[in-house]
Scaffold this active site. Structure first.
Site, mmCIF file in Angstrom:
data_model
loop_
_atom_site.group_PDB
_atom_site.id
_atom_site.type_symbol
_atom_site.label_atom_id
_atom_site.label_comp_id
_atom_site.label_asym_id
_atom_site.label_seq_id
_atom_site.Cartn_x
_atom_site.Cartn_y
_atom_site.Cartn_z
ATOM 1 N N GLY A 14 0.802 -1.228 0.000
ATOM 2 C CA GLY A 14 0.000 0.000 0.000
ATOM 3 C C GLY A 14 0.829 1.269 0.000
ATOM 4 O O GLY A 14 0.435 2.269 0.596
ATOM 5 N N GLY A 17 -0.593 4.680 -0.816
ATOM 6 C CA GLY A 17 -1.623 5.202 0.084
ATOM 7 C C GLY A 17 -1.080 6.243 1.033
ATOM 8 O O GLY A 17 0.122 6.513 1.088
ATOM 9 N N ARG A 18 -1.989 6.803 1.809
ATOM 10 C CA ARG A 18 -1.663 7.875 2.744
ATOM 11 C C ARG A 18 -0.615 7.411 3.766
ATOM 12 O O ARG A 18 0.442 7.983 3.906
ATOM 13 C CB ARG A 18 -2.957 8.306 3.458
ATOM 14 C CG ARG A 18 -2.719 9.254 4.585
ATOM 15 C CD ARG A 18 -3.956 9.969 5.059
ATOM 16 N NE ARG A 18 -5.198 9.201 5.054
ATOM 17 C CZ ARG A 18 -6.354 9.690 5.488
ATOM 18 N NH1 ARG A 18 -6.414 10.929 5.934
ATOM 19 N NH2 ARG A 18 -7.453 8.968 5.470
ATOM 20 N N LEU A 19 -0.892 6.336 4.484
ATOM 21 C CA LEU A 19 0.039 5.883 5.501
ATOM 22 C C LEU A 19 1.182 5.058 4.894
ATOM 23 O O LEU A 19 2.338 5.182 5.305
ATOM 24 C CB LEU A 19 -0.682 5.048 6.564
ATOM 25 C CG LEU A 19 0.230 4.587 7.690
ATOM 26 C CD1 LEU A 19 0.735 5.773 8.517
ATOM 27 C CD2 LEU A 19 -0.456 3.576 8.587
ATOM 28 N N GLY A 20 0.844 4.220 3.904
ATOM 29 C CA GLY A 20 1.855 3.333 3.316
ATOM 30 C C GLY A 20 3.041 4.091 2.735
ATOM 31 O O GLY A 20 4.196 3.678 2.860
ATOM 32 N N LYS A 51 4.306 9.521 -6.598
ATOM 33 C CA LYS A 51 4.730 8.975 -5.305
ATOM 34 C C LYS A 51 5.696 7.806 -5.515
ATOM 35 O O LYS A 51 6.720 7.693 -4.829
ATOM 36 C CB LYS A 51 3.513 8.468 -4.523
ATOM 37 C CG LYS A 51 2.720 9.542 -3.803
ATOM 38 C CD LYS A 51 1.531 8.898 -3.088
ATOM 39 C CE LYS A 51 1.098 9.718 -1.885
ATOM 40 N NZ LYS A 51 -0.038 9.082 -1.173
ATOM 41 N N LYS A 136 -11.274 -5.490 11.582
ATOM 42 C CA LYS A 136 -9.879 -5.455 12.042
ATOM 43 C C LYS A 136 -9.653 -6.526 13.112
ATOM 44 O O LYS A 136 -8.615 -7.196 13.133
ATOM 45 C CB LYS A 136 -9.512 -4.062 12.552
ATOM 46 C CG LYS A 136 -9.428 -3.036 11.415
ATOM 47 C CD LYS A 136 -8.848 -1.696 11.833
ATOM 48 C CE LYS A 136 -8.645 -0.806 10.594
ATOM 49 N NZ LYS A 136 -8.055 0.497 10.864
ATOM 50 N N ARG A 140 -7.016 -9.898 13.494
ATOM 51 C CA ARG A 140 -6.227 -10.201 14.697
ATOM 52 C C ARG A 140 -6.378 -11.669 15.077
ATOM 53 O O ARG A 140 -5.394 -12.341 15.385
ATOM 54 C CB ARG A 140 -6.708 -9.356 15.889
ATOM 55 C CG ARG A 140 -6.372 -7.894 15.797
ATOM 56 C CD ARG A 140 -6.833 -7.206 17.077
ATOM 57 N NE ARG A 140 -6.425 -5.805 17.088
ATOM 58 C CZ ARG A 140 -6.411 -5.038 18.160
ATOM 59 N NH1 ARG A 140 -6.809 -5.530 19.334
ATOM 60 N NH2 ARG A 140 -6.016 -3.784 18.097
HETATM 61 N N1 LIG Z 1 -6.378 6.646 12.637
HETATM 62 C C1 LIG Z 1 -6.885 7.337 11.649
HETATM 63 O O1 LIG Z 1 -7.345 8.469 11.827
HETATM 64 C C2 LIG Z 1 -6.866 6.750 10.294
HETATM 65 C C3 LIG Z 1 -7.247 7.503 9.187
HETATM 66 C C4 LIG Z 1 -7.171 6.925 7.933
HETATM 67 C C5 LIG Z 1 -6.739 5.602 7.808
HETATM 68 N N2 LIG Z 1 -6.389 4.898 8.907
HETATM 69 C C6 LIG Z 1 -5.946 3.480 8.808
HETATM 70 O O2 LIG Z 1 -4.669 3.427 8.167
HETATM 71 C C7 LIG Z 1 -4.592 2.267 7.338
HETATM 72 C C8 LIG Z 1 -4.194 2.718 5.927
HETATM 73 O O3 LIG Z 1 -5.181 3.589 5.415
HETATM 74 P P1 LIG Z 1 -4.863 4.716 4.308
HETATM 75 O O4 LIG Z 1 -5.921 5.767 4.448
HETATM 76 O O5 LIG Z 1 -3.447 5.102 4.389
HETATM 77 O O6 LIG Z 1 -5.140 3.879 2.967
HETATM 78 P P2 LIG Z 1 -5.179 4.432 1.466
HETATM 79 O O7 LIG Z 1 -4.612 5.785 1.379
HETATM 80 O O8 LIG Z 1 -6.566 4.216 0.940
HETATM 81 O O9 LIG Z 1 -4.184 3.442 0.725
HETATM 82 C C9 LIG Z 1 -4.467 2.086 0.556
HETATM 83 C C10 LIG Z 1 -3.294 1.443 -0.161
HETATM 84 O O10 LIG Z 1 -3.541 0.035 -0.265
HETATM 85 C C11 LIG Z 1 -3.312 -0.380 -1.596
HETATM 86 N N3 LIG Z 1 -4.153 -1.535 -1.885
HETATM 87 C C12 LIG Z 1 -5.501 -1.590 -1.808
HETATM 88 N N4 LIG Z 1 -5.950 -2.794 -2.152
HETATM 89 C C13 LIG Z 1 -4.869 -3.533 -2.454
HETATM 90 C C14 LIG Z 1 -4.685 -4.863 -2.907
HETATM 91 N N5 LIG Z 1 -5.730 -5.670 -3.089
HETATM 92 N N6 LIG Z 1 -3.436 -5.304 -3.136
HETATM 93 C C15 LIG Z 1 -2.380 -4.483 -2.934
HETATM 94 N N7 LIG Z 1 -2.480 -3.201 -2.515
HETATM 95 C C16 LIG Z 1 -3.723 -2.737 -2.287
HETATM 96 C C17 LIG Z 1 -3.661 0.824 -2.431
HETATM 97 O O11 LIG Z 1 -3.039 0.671 -3.683
HETATM 98 P P3 LIG Z 1 -3.591 1.319 -5.075
HETATM 99 O O12 LIG Z 1 -2.812 2.583 -5.246
HETATM 100 O O13 LIG Z 1 -3.251 0.303 -6.083
HETATM 101 O O14 LIG Z 1 -5.061 1.535 -4.914
HETATM 102 C C18 LIG Z 1 -3.071 1.946 -1.577
HETATM 103 O O15 LIG Z 1 -1.683 2.037 -1.789
HETATM 104 C C19 LIG Z 1 -5.962 1.589 7.435
HETATM 105 O O16 LIG Z 1 -5.907 0.554 8.394
HETATM 106 C C20 LIG Z 1 -6.880 2.676 7.931
HETATM 107 O O17 LIG Z 1 -7.983 2.198 8.662
HETATM 108 C C21 LIG Z 1 -6.447 5.441 10.135
#
Ligand SMILES: NC(=O)c1ccc[n+]([C@@H]2O[C@H](COP(=O)([O-])OP(=O)(O)OC[C@H]3O[C@@H](n4cnc5c(N)ncnc54)[C@H](OP(=O)(O)O)[C@@H]3O)[C@@H](O)[C@H]2O)c1
Length: 307
Positions: A14, A17-20, A51, A136, A140
């Site tokens: 990922g 993505g935002r965190l990845g 990115k 989630k 676990r």
């Molecule tokens: N604590 C908070 O306030 C907060 C806020 C937001 C998120 N989070 C958590 O942080 C974590 C990450 O969230 P995020 O918002 O960073 O996610 P995100 O920006 O939506 O990014 C998701 C990433 O996963 C990849 N991905 C999705 N499906 C896939 C698959 N089948 N195979 C391989 N890669 C795949 C996407 O790739 P593509 O570019 O190919 O789509 C993208 O790089 C989650 O657990 C979320 O719940 C927490």
């Protein structure tokens, strides 16, 4: 000659993505050999490919693959010691495809599943969160049952979530006249900047103290009630805001009256700032104490950037 422990090789799933993206950068910054699993479609998206270019330029090895392509997945996992998954909350159940691949690869010393929020076993909003946390928690249980070495990072809220609006549903910037305060305003929540969460996560991967543990982040400058948040903001803009206290009952009614997923912001606000799901329980060891040299952007420092 002093022997240096070798740094684990890390695969981040990922990275677009935002965190990845932050995780991959933090991994490289900490000199871990770093790999990113990237879906084909990402390379043709201008924002994502930018990115990817940045990451590859800084030394991340990009591997094509996806959770749905088991062969690519196993091949990627075989190159590393640590797997960190950062798929979005919607894609959390898809990690069920990752777990058998980790088992088959047989080389993973640490798995960090996509959590990065509140503790899924401790939140108390299961009747209204559309399985957000039970998804989630299910991962676990599978990880535990399979005996995969893990670390769970409960960082609570990202600063990019809810804090830019000072916890005002629907707003994009903090209010300058009137503010809603949910509940009595004294319940404390936690906000952590994404790059700090990423650096913390990378710190844990080779640390025996974090093996098979749930880690909570609550550094003192990142824990705040709504009353305190508003006070900090008032200090920054040198102005008092008109406060509208929204009771628990009123908030619950609004949540009910708003269709999913538009009501999720309010569900998270209810969970954190009314129920106290981020802070109602004591933790043995607060995560930031493990690495006292690491600095975390405080809530006040983050709000300063919005003035
Ligand atoms: N604590 C908070 O306030 C907060 C806020 C937001 C998120 N989070 C958590 O942080 C974590 C990450 O969230 P995020 O918002 O960073 O996610 P995100 O920006 O939506 O990014 C998701 C990433 O996963 C990849 N991905 C999705 N499906 C896939 C698959 N089948 N195979 C391989 N890669 C795949 C996407 O790739 P593509 O570019 O190919 O789509 C993208 O790089 C989650 O657990 C979320 O719940 C927490």
């Amino acid at each position: 000659m002093e022997m240096k422990a070798e740094k684990s090789k890390i695969l981040v799933i990922g990275v677009t993505g935002r965190l990845g993206f932050e995780l991959a950068k933090a991994s490289i910054n900490a000199s871990h050999p770093t790999f990113g699993l990237v879906r084909d479609s990402a390379f043709s998206d201008p924002h994502k490919s930018q990115k990817l270019h940045l990451l590859s330029h800084s030394g991340v090895t990009l591997l094509k693959g996806s959770l749905q392509d088991e062969e690519s997945l196993i091949e990627a996992i075989k190159r590393v010691d640590v797997v960190i998954c950062a798929v979005s909350s919607k894609q959390v159940p898809e990690q069920k495809l990752l777990i058998p691949a980790i088992k088959k690869a047989g080389c993973v010393k640490r798995f960090i599943p996509s959590e990065f929020g509140l503790d899924a076993d401790k939140t108390r909003v299961s009747n209204m969160d559309n399985n957000f946390y039970s998804n989630k928690a299910e991962i676990r249980r599978i990880v535990e049952a399979e005996g995969i070495p893990y670390t769970l990072v409960c960082c609570n809220f990202f600063t990019s979530y809810l804090l830019p609006s000072l916890v005002q549903p629907g707003l994009k910037a903090p209010p300058r006249d009137k503010v809603s305060i949910f509940g009595d305003g004294t319940v404390k929540g936690v906000f952590m900047k994404e790059n700090d969460v990423a650096a913390f996560t990378i710190n844990t991967v080779d640390d025996p103290r974090t093996l098979n543990k749930v880690l909570y982040l609550r550094p003192p400058g990142n824990v705040c009630s709504m009353n305190e948040l508003v006070e900090i903001w008032e200090g920054k803009i040198s102005k008092k805001l008109e406060k509208n206290y929204v009771s628990e009952e009123e908030l619950l009614m609004k949540i009910k009256a708003t269709p999913y997923p538009d009501n999720m912001e309010m569900v998270f606000i209810y969970s954190a700032f009314v129920k106290g799901d981020q802070t109602y329980f004591d933790v043995e060891l607060e995560g930031s104490q493990l690495y006292p040299h690491t600095k975390y952007t405080t809530i006040s420092e983050f709000l300063e950037t919005l003035v």
